[in-house]
Design a protein around this motif. Structure first.
Motif, PDB file in Angstrom:
ATOM      1  N   LEU A  89     -25.235  -5.136  18.361  1.00  0.00           N
ATOM      2  CA  LEU A  89     -24.682  -4.713  19.649  1.00  0.00           C
ATOM      3  C   LEU A  89     -24.058  -3.337  19.457  1.00  0.00           C
ATOM      4  CD1 LEU A  89     -22.912  -7.942  20.959  1.00  0.00           C
ATOM      5  CD2 LEU A  89     -25.208  -7.106  21.482  1.00  0.00           C
ATOM      6  N   THR A  91     -21.871  -0.769  21.027  1.00  0.00           N
ATOM      7  CA  THR A  91     -20.903  -0.751  22.118  1.00  0.00           C
ATOM      8  C   THR A  91     -20.896   0.612  22.804  1.00  0.00           C
ATOM      9  OG1 THR A  91     -19.141  -0.277  20.525  1.00  0.00           O
ATOM     10  CG2 THR A  91     -19.447  -2.569  21.173  1.00  0.00           C
ATOM     11  N   GLN A 128     -29.096  -3.652  21.153  1.00  0.00           N
ATOM     12  CA  GLN A 128     -28.928  -3.468  22.585  1.00  0.00           C
ATOM     13  C   GLN A 128     -27.535  -2.895  22.823  1.00  0.00           C
ATOM     14  OE1 GLN A 128     -30.282  -6.413  25.366  1.00  0.00           O
ATOM     15  NE2 GLN A 128     -31.489  -7.433  23.787  1.00  0.00           N
ATOM     16  N   VAL A 130     -24.139  -2.726  24.773  1.00  0.00           N
ATOM     17  CA  VAL A 130     -23.306  -3.591  25.601  1.00  0.00           C
ATOM     18  C   VAL A 130     -22.255  -2.712  26.276  1.00  0.00           C
ATOM     19  CG1 VAL A 130     -21.731  -4.266  23.723  1.00  0.00           C
ATOM     20  CG2 VAL A 130     -21.981  -5.733  25.705  1.00  0.00           C
ATOM     21  N   SER A 131     -22.121  -2.899  27.587  1.00  0.00           N
ATOM     22  CA  SER A 131     -21.211  -2.099  28.403  1.00  0.00           C
ATOM     23  C   SER A 131     -20.313  -3.015  29.212  1.00  0.00           C
ATOM     24  CB  SER A 131     -22.010  -1.206  29.363  1.00  0.00           C
ATOM     25  OG  SER A 131     -22.870  -0.358  28.657  1.00  0.00           O
ATOM     26  N   ARG A 137     -17.574  -7.072  29.936  1.00  0.00           N
ATOM     27  CA  ARG A 137     -18.190  -6.680  28.660  1.00  0.00           C
ATOM     28  C   ARG A 137     -18.504  -7.934  27.829  1.00  0.00           C
ATOM     29  NH1 ARG A 137     -17.526  -1.485  26.773  1.00  0.00           N
ATOM     30  NH2 ARG A 137     -18.237  -1.064  24.674  1.00  0.00           N
ATOM     31  N   ASN A 140     -21.458  -9.659  29.329  1.00  0.00           N
ATOM     32  CA  ASN A 140     -22.672  -8.891  29.051  1.00  0.00           C
ATOM     33  C   ASN A 140     -23.132  -9.108  27.607  1.00  0.00           C
ATOM     34  OD1 ASN A 140     -22.713  -7.899  31.647  1.00  0.00           O
ATOM     35  ND2 ASN A 140     -21.766  -5.947  31.123  1.00  0.00           N
ATOM     36  N   ALA A 141     -22.188  -9.148  26.681  1.00  0.00           N
ATOM     37  CA  ALA A 141     -22.527  -9.404  25.273  1.00  0.00           C
ATOM     38  C   ALA A 141     -23.125 -10.805  25.124  1.00  0.00           C
ATOM     39  CB  ALA A 141     -21.301  -9.236  24.398  1.00  0.00           C
ATOM     40  N   LYS A 142     -22.524 -11.779  25.794  1.00  0.00           N
ATOM     41  CA  LYS A 142     -23.056 -13.150  25.736  1.00  0.00           C
ATOM     42  C   LYS A 142     -24.497 -13.213  26.249  1.00  0.00           C
ATOM     43  CE  LYS A 142     -21.120 -16.601  27.141  1.00  0.00           C
ATOM     44  NZ  LYS A 142     -20.740 -17.720  27.826  1.00  0.00           N
ATOM     45  N   GLN A 143     -24.777 -12.500  27.328  1.00  0.00           N
ATOM     46  CA  GLN A 143     -26.132 -12.503  27.889  1.00  0.00           C
ATOM     47  C   GLN A 143     -27.146 -11.928  26.904  1.00  0.00           C
ATOM     48  OE1 GLN A 143     -25.813 -10.426  31.633  1.00  0.00           O
ATOM     49  NE2 GLN A 143     -25.481 -12.328  32.755  1.00  0.00           N
ATOM     50  N   ILE A 144     -26.692 -11.027  26.058  1.00  0.00           N
ATOM     51  CA  ILE A 144     -27.568 -10.453  25.042  1.00  0.00           C
ATOM     52  C   ILE A 144     -27.717 -11.434  23.870  1.00  0.00           C
ATOM     53  CG2 ILE A 144     -27.793  -8.601  23.328  1.00  0.00           C
ATOM     54  CD1 ILE A 144     -26.249  -6.792  25.381  1.00  0.00           C
TER      55      ILE A 144
END
Length: 151
Positions: A89, A91, A128, A130-131, A137, A140-144
Motif C-alpha cells: 500500500l 500511502t 496500490q 491508498v487515499s 482511508r 479504502n485500505a480494507k477494500q484493497i
C-alpha cells in the motif's frame, strides 16, 4: 491494519534506530536499518501466521540512501528483488503534514511520492495507492486488502 486483521505486524525499525542516535544518520546507519528490518521480517515469516503487515520495506532505505548520500549499496537493491511482497500500500500524500523529528522535507512530499511510485514500478511490485482521511482511508485500505485475504 494489523490489529484489525489480527495479524502480525513488523514496525518500521528506522524509527527505533534513529531515536537512539546521538548524531545525524549516516549511510552506514541506513545499511544497519535495512539489515535489521530484513531480519525482523525473516524472523516473522518463520511464525505460523498466515500473513503479516510490514510498516515499511527496503525501497525506503534505497531511496533515502540515494537521496542523502548519492548511492545505494547493491545488496539492498538485490534484497528488494529477492523479497517481493504480495501487496504494497503506497500511502498518498493527501493527509496533512504532521511534524515529527524524523520526518524530513515537507515541501518535497510529491517528489518522494513519485519517486516511490517509480521504484515500485521498476521492481514490478504489486502496489496500490491508498487515499482518504481518517476512517475513509482505513476503509479504502480494507477494500484493497480484503480480496488478497479471501483468495
Amino acid at each position: 491494519m494489523a490489529a484489525h486483521y489480527k495479524a502480525l505486524w513488523i514496525p518500521e525499525y528506522a524509527r527505533e534506530y534513529i531515536d537512539q542516535l546521538n548524531h545525524p544518520y549516516t549511510a552506514e546507519d541506513i545499511e544497519n536499518i535495512a539489515r535489521s528490518q530484513l531480519e525482523a521480517e525473516k524472523k516473522a515469516e518463520k511464525s505460523n501466521e498466515n500473513f503479516l503487515f510490514c510498516d515499511t520495506e527496503l525501497i525506503v532505505c534505497k531511496i533515502w540512501a540515494e537521496y542523502k548520500f548519492g548511492h545505494c549499496p547493491s545488496w539492498i537493491t538485490e534484497q528488494i528483488r529477492q523479497n517481493a511482497y504480495d501487496l504494497i500500500l503506497l500511502t498518498n500524500i493527501d493527509l496533512p503534514w504532521q511534524p515529527d523529528p524524523q520526518r524530513e522535507h515537507p515541501d518535497k512530499r510529491k517528489f518522494f511520492f513519485e519517486w516511490f511510485r517509480k521504484e515500485l514500478d521498476q521492481f514490478e511490485s504489486n502496489y496500490q495507492v491508498v487515499s482518504g482521511l481518517g476512517d475513509v482511508r482505513f476503509q479504502n485500505a480494507k477494500q484493497i486488502i480484503d480480496p488478497y485475504l479471501q483468495a
